[in-house]
Motif scaffolding. Structure first.
Motif, PDB file in Angstrom:
ATOM      1  N   THR A 106       0.084   9.965  17.189  1.00  0.00           N
ATOM      2  CA  THR A 106      -0.758  11.148  17.332  1.00  0.00           C
ATOM      3  C   THR A 106       0.107  12.275  17.885  1.00  0.00           C
ATOM      4  O   THR A 106       1.244  12.051  18.293  1.00  0.00           O
ATOM      5  N   ARG A 107      -0.448  13.467  17.892  1.00  0.00           N
ATOM      6  CA  ARG A 107       0.308  14.600  18.449  1.00  0.00           C
ATOM      7  C   ARG A 107       0.645  14.362  19.917  1.00  0.00           C
ATOM      8  O   ARG A 107       1.725  14.698  20.375  1.00  0.00           O
ATOM      9  N   LEU A 179      -1.033  23.281  20.594  1.00  0.00           N
ATOM     10  CA  LEU A 179      -1.491  22.705  19.341  1.00  0.00           C
ATOM     11  C   LEU A 179      -2.458  21.537  19.573  1.00  0.00           C
ATOM     12  O   LEU A 179      -3.470  21.397  18.878  1.00  0.00           O
ATOM     13  N   ILE A 180      -2.131  20.705  20.546  1.00  0.00           N
ATOM     14  CA  ILE A 180      -3.000  19.575  20.869  1.00  0.00           C
ATOM     15  C   ILE A 180      -4.362  20.088  21.353  1.00  0.00           C
ATOM     16  O   ILE A 180      -5.411  19.601  20.907  1.00  0.00           O
ATOM     17  N   ALA A 182      -5.730  22.988  20.769  1.00  0.00           N
ATOM     18  CA  ALA A 182      -6.442  23.663  19.676  1.00  0.00           C
ATOM     19  C   ALA A 182      -7.075  22.634  18.746  1.00  0.00           C
ATOM     20  O   ALA A 182      -8.183  22.817  18.247  1.00  0.00           O
ATOM     21  N   GLY A 183      -6.362  21.519  18.516  1.00  0.00           N
ATOM     22  CA  GLY A 183      -6.889  20.452  17.661  1.00  0.00           C
ATOM     23  C   GLY A 183      -8.092  19.775  18.275  1.00  0.00           C
ATOM     24  O   GLY A 183      -9.045  19.402  17.585  1.00  0.00           O
ATOM     25  N   GLU A 184      -8.096  19.616  19.583  1.00  0.00           N
ATOM     26  CA  GLU A 184      -9.222  18.967  20.256  1.00  0.00           C
ATOM     27  C   GLU A 184     -10.441  19.890  20.297  1.00  0.00           C
ATOM     28  O   GLU A 184     -11.561  19.427  20.262  1.00  0.00           O
ATOM     29  N   ALA A 186     -11.264  22.050  18.047  1.00  0.00           N
ATOM     30  CA  ALA A 186     -11.827  22.258  16.712  1.00  0.00           C
ATOM     31  C   ALA A 186     -12.817  21.195  16.303  1.00  0.00           C
ATOM     32  O   ALA A 186     -13.146  20.258  16.781  1.00  0.00           O
TER      33      ALA A 186
END
Length: 186
Positions: A106-107, A179-180, A182-184, A186
């Protein structure tokens, strides 16, 4: 225990040693371990038998053959690949395996891996171990780590703090964290 019988057996074995080895070698290569295990087996039998052994030589050869056969059975339980297997094993395409592992990460896992690589490159091994023990592996307290290292707690805490500050100030890690996050979200 019949020490007299054991003493007589040891004398017989010493006198017969060369002849026994020669007789055993007629049937193929001598297995030294089996030969000496047979000696021990016969000696044990002599020690604990009430009647003794009539024909020591025959009994010795019987024990030797039995030990050889049991060893062969033991050896056949395991598969021992030849040298070619190991040489071809080194030729395996590692890039496919690495790509598969990379995809599975994962990221967050990648960020952790990158931080660990960064710390190994930029700090001493001792500093790296402090960081790993405190934050990743055991969660040990600074006091426990300091006690094991023979350092003061304040020194260990300061070294860990220096590493933590360098990680927090690293722009690449900041971008990865964003980035992590922002991904969470979304």
């Amino acid at each position: 225990m019949a020490t007299k019988d054991v003493k007589e057996f040891n004398g017989w074995f010493n006198r017969s040693y060369a002849r026994l080895k020669e007789s055993v070698s007629l049937y193929g290569k001598i297995n030294e371990d089996a030969f000496h295990d047979a000696y021990l087996a016969v000696r044990k039998q002599v020690m604990f038998s009430n009647n003794g052994i009539e024909d020591l030589e025959s009994y010795f050869f019987g024990c030797y053959r039995k030990i050889l056969q049991s060893g062969t059975r033991e050896d056949s339980r395991y598969d021992n690949p030849g040298d070619e297997y190991f040489s071809r094993l080194g030729e395996a395409d590692c890039t496919e395996e690495t790509d598969e592992r990379e995809e599975m990460l994962t990221r967050c896992d990648r960020l952790v891996r990158d931080i660990q690589k960064f710390l190994r490159r930029h700090f001493s091994y001792e500093d790296y171990r402090i960081f790993m023990l405190r934050f990743y592996e055991t969660g040990s307290s600074f006091r426990t780590i300091a006690r094991h290292m023979g350092e003061k707690t304040s020194v260990v805490a300061r070294r860990a703090q220096t590493m933590m500050e360098s990680v927090r100030a690293n722009r690449r890690f900041i971008a990865q964290r964003r980035l992590i996050m922002a991904g969470e979200a979304a």
